[in-house]
Design a protein around this motif. Structure first.
Motif, mmCIF file in Angstrom:
data_model
loop_
_atom_site.group_PDB
_atom_site.id
_atom_site.type_symbol
_atom_site.label_atom_id
_atom_site.label_comp_id
_atom_site.label_asym_id
_atom_site.label_seq_id
_atom_site.Cartn_x
_atom_site.Cartn_y
_atom_site.Cartn_z
ATOM 1 N N TYR A 186 44.679 47.107 93.427
ATOM 2 C CA TYR A 186 44.714 47.396 91.998
ATOM 3 C C TYR A 186 44.927 48.889 91.768
ATOM 4 C CZ TYR A 186 42.595 42.791 91.986
ATOM 5 O OH TYR A 186 42.345 41.459 92.199
ATOM 6 N N ASN A 187 45.474 49.217 90.610
ATOM 7 C CA ASN A 187 45.606 50.613 90.209
ATOM 8 C C ASN A 187 44.379 51.077 89.447
ATOM 9 O OD1 ASN A 187 48.249 51.261 91.231
ATOM 10 N ND2 ASN A 187 49.022 49.809 89.727
ATOM 11 N N GLU A 232 46.003 40.886 71.240
ATOM 12 C CA GLU A 232 45.799 40.174 72.500
ATOM 13 C C GLU A 232 46.542 40.855 73.633
ATOM 14 O OE1 GLU A 232 48.931 36.509 72.576
ATOM 15 O OE2 GLU A 232 47.184 36.232 71.286
ATOM 16 N N LEU A 233 46.021 40.622 74.808
ATOM 17 C CA LEU A 233 46.598 41.141 76.040
ATOM 18 C C LEU A 233 46.574 40.000 77.036
ATOM 19 C CD1 LEU A 233 47.645 43.607 77.611
ATOM 20 C CD2 LEU A 233 45.259 44.187 78.107
ATOM 21 N N GLN A 234 47.750 39.597 77.495
ATOM 22 C CA GLN A 234 47.847 38.469 78.409
ATOM 23 C C GLN A 234 47.791 38.938 79.848
ATOM 24 O OE1 GLN A 234 51.421 36.319 77.451
ATOM 25 N NE2 GLN A 234 50.541 35.433 75.604
ATOM 26 N N GLY A 235 47.077 38.179 80.660
ATOM 27 C CA GLY A 235 47.033 38.450 82.083
ATOM 28 C C GLY A 235 48.322 38.018 82.746
ATOM 29 N N ASP A 236 48.557 38.571 83.916
ATOM 30 C CA ASP A 236 49.758 38.282 84.695
ATOM 31 C C ASP A 236 49.339 37.483 85.925
ATOM 32 O OD1 ASP A 236 51.925 38.374 86.479
ATOM 33 O OD2 ASP A 236 52.534 40.367 85.810
ATOM 34 N N GLN A 237 49.617 36.187 85.891
ATOM 35 C CA GLN A 237 49.174 35.303 86.964
ATOM 36 C C GLN A 237 49.857 35.635 88.294
ATOM 37 O OE1 GLN A 237 49.726 31.066 86.185
ATOM 38 N NE2 GLN A 237 47.707 30.657 87.063
ATOM 39 N N VAL A 238 51.123 36.015 88.265
ATOM 40 C CA VAL A 238 51.837 36.380 89.492
ATOM 41 C C VAL A 238 51.218 37.634 90.093
ATOM 42 C CG1 VAL A 238 54.053 37.133 90.431
ATOM 43 C CG2 VAL A 238 53.973 35.244 88.785
ATOM 44 N N TYR A 288 45.577 39.501 95.084
ATOM 45 C CA TYR A 288 44.651 38.744 95.910
ATOM 46 C C TYR A 288 45.131 38.734 97.366
ATOM 47 C CZ TYR A 288 41.919 34.844 97.735
ATOM 48 O OH TYR A 288 41.092 34.066 98.497
ATOM 49 N N ILE A 289 46.406 38.446 97.559
ATOM 50 C CA ILE A 289 46.971 38.416 98.919
ATOM 51 C C ILE A 289 46.910 39.804 99.547
ATOM 52 C CG2 ILE A 289 49.131 38.110 100.205
ATOM 53 C CD1 ILE A 289 49.705 35.770 98.153
ATOM 54 N N ALA A 290 47.223 40.842 98.768
ATOM 55 C CA ALA A 290 47.182 42.209 99.286
ATOM 56 C C ALA A 290 45.762 42.586 99.705
ATOM 57 C CB ALA A 290 47.705 43.190 98.240
ATOM 58 N N MET A 291 44.762 42.177 98.929
ATOM 59 C CA MET A 291 43.369 42.473 99.284
ATOM 60 C C MET A 291 42.975 41.747 100.569
ATOM 61 S SD MET A 291 42.224 44.748 97.190
ATOM 62 C CE MET A 291 40.445 44.752 97.127
ATOM 63 N N LEU A 292 43.409 40.506 100.733
ATOM 64 C CA LEU A 292 43.136 39.770 101.967
ATOM 65 C C LEU A 292 43.762 40.469 103.174
ATOM 66 C CD1 LEU A 292 43.606 36.027 100.912
ATOM 67 C CD2 LEU A 292 41.464 37.219 101.394
ATOM 68 N N GLU A 293 44.996 40.941 103.000
ATOM 69 C CA GLU A 293 45.672 41.643 104.096
ATOM 70 C C GLU A 293 44.971 42.953 104.438
ATOM 71 O OE1 GLU A 293 49.750 41.876 102.822
ATOM 72 O OE2 GLU A 293 50.133 39.775 103.346
ATOM 73 N N MET A 294 44.449 43.642 103.408
ATOM 74 C CA MET A 294 43.706 44.887 103.654
ATOM 75 C C MET A 294 42.440 44.598 104.464
ATOM 76 S SD MET A 294 43.859 46.944 100.094
ATOM 77 C CE MET A 294 45.404 47.050 99.216
ATOM 78 N N ASP A 295 41.756 43.521 104.118
ATOM 79 C CA ASP A 295 40.539 43.137 104.847
ATOM 80 C C ASP A 295 40.858 42.833 106.314
ATOM 81 O OD1 ASP A 295 38.914 43.430 102.662
ATOM 82 O OD2 ASP A 295 38.775 41.301 102.205
ATOM 83 N N ASN A 296 41.998 42.218 106.569
ATOM 84 C CA ASN A 296 42.373 41.863 107.937
ATOM 85 C C ASN A 296 42.718 43.081 108.783
ATOM 86 O OD1 ASN A 296 41.994 39.139 107.492
ATOM 87 N ND2 ASN A 296 44.141 38.755 106.955
ATOM 88 N N HIS A 297 43.090 44.186 108.124
ATOM 89 C CA HIS A 297 43.481 45.392 108.855
ATOM 90 C C HIS A 297 42.352 46.399 108.977
ATOM 91 C CE1 HIS A 297 47.486 43.764 107.782
ATOM 92 N NE2 HIS A 297 47.759 44.164 109.008
#
Length: 171
Positions: free
Chosen positions: A116-117, A149-155, A161-170
């Motif tokens: 995240y930024n 309103e402010l819409q979330g970005d599902q993509v 989420y995937i980037a955080m998982l990859e960070m945990d693996n490294h």
């Protein structure tokens, strides 16, 4: 107009039709921070602070002299302490004209790895009188011209989420 004086914030099923269901995605949005459109911002009503990650801070070319020192540590989920580099106040704008708000937000600048930024926490959500709904991946808030309103970005949520998982693996 009476509805502007006492607007009702409501979520309709049609607000969620743009999403892939079922989901357990995080609420990840894009906001305007200062002069920058900032993507991959996690909305976290469990966070007692607003966080701006140092890499994003650097990319915004904000003068480091604007950082105000702080010695209050952040305590994470596992009890680990992170000491911010400082705090900075920046204007953020959300919503679409005329249902938009601009407010100064105090960010803790943190130098650690994240997909995240930034993280928007309770201080900002409360100042907006915002209502978040993760099922709809949406924030609604009061403005002088009705409900914004402010819409979330599902993509983006999936990518983070995937980037955080990859960070945990490294680590």
């Amino acid at each position: 107009m009476a509805w502007i004086d006492n607007p009702i914030i409501e979520f309709l099923e049609e607000d969620a039709r743009r999403l892939h269901h079922p989901h357990d995605d995080a609420l990840v949005v894009s906001i305007r921070v200062g002069d920058y459109n900032t993507h991959q911002v996690l909305v976290d009503s469990g966070s007692s602070a607003n966080i701006l990650y140092y890499l994003a801070f650097q990319q915004m070319r904000i003068d480091k002299e604007r950082l105000v020192p702080t010695n209050a540590p952040l305590v994470g989920f596992g009890g680990a302490r992170v000491y911010p580099l400082g705090v900075v106040t920046l204007p953020i704008m959300v919503g679409d004209y005329p249902q938009q708000i601009t407010k100064d937000v105090i960010f803790l600048i943190v130098d650690c790895l994240s997909a995240y930024n930034a993280i928007l926490g309770r201080p900002t959500l409360n100042s907006w009188k915002a209502v978040t709904l993760t099922y709809h991946l949406m924030i609604k808030f009061l403005t002088d011209y009705g409900v914004g309103e402010l819409q979330g970005d599902q993509v983006a949520a999936h990518e983070c989420y995937i980037a955080m998982l990859e960070m945990d693996n490294h680590l």
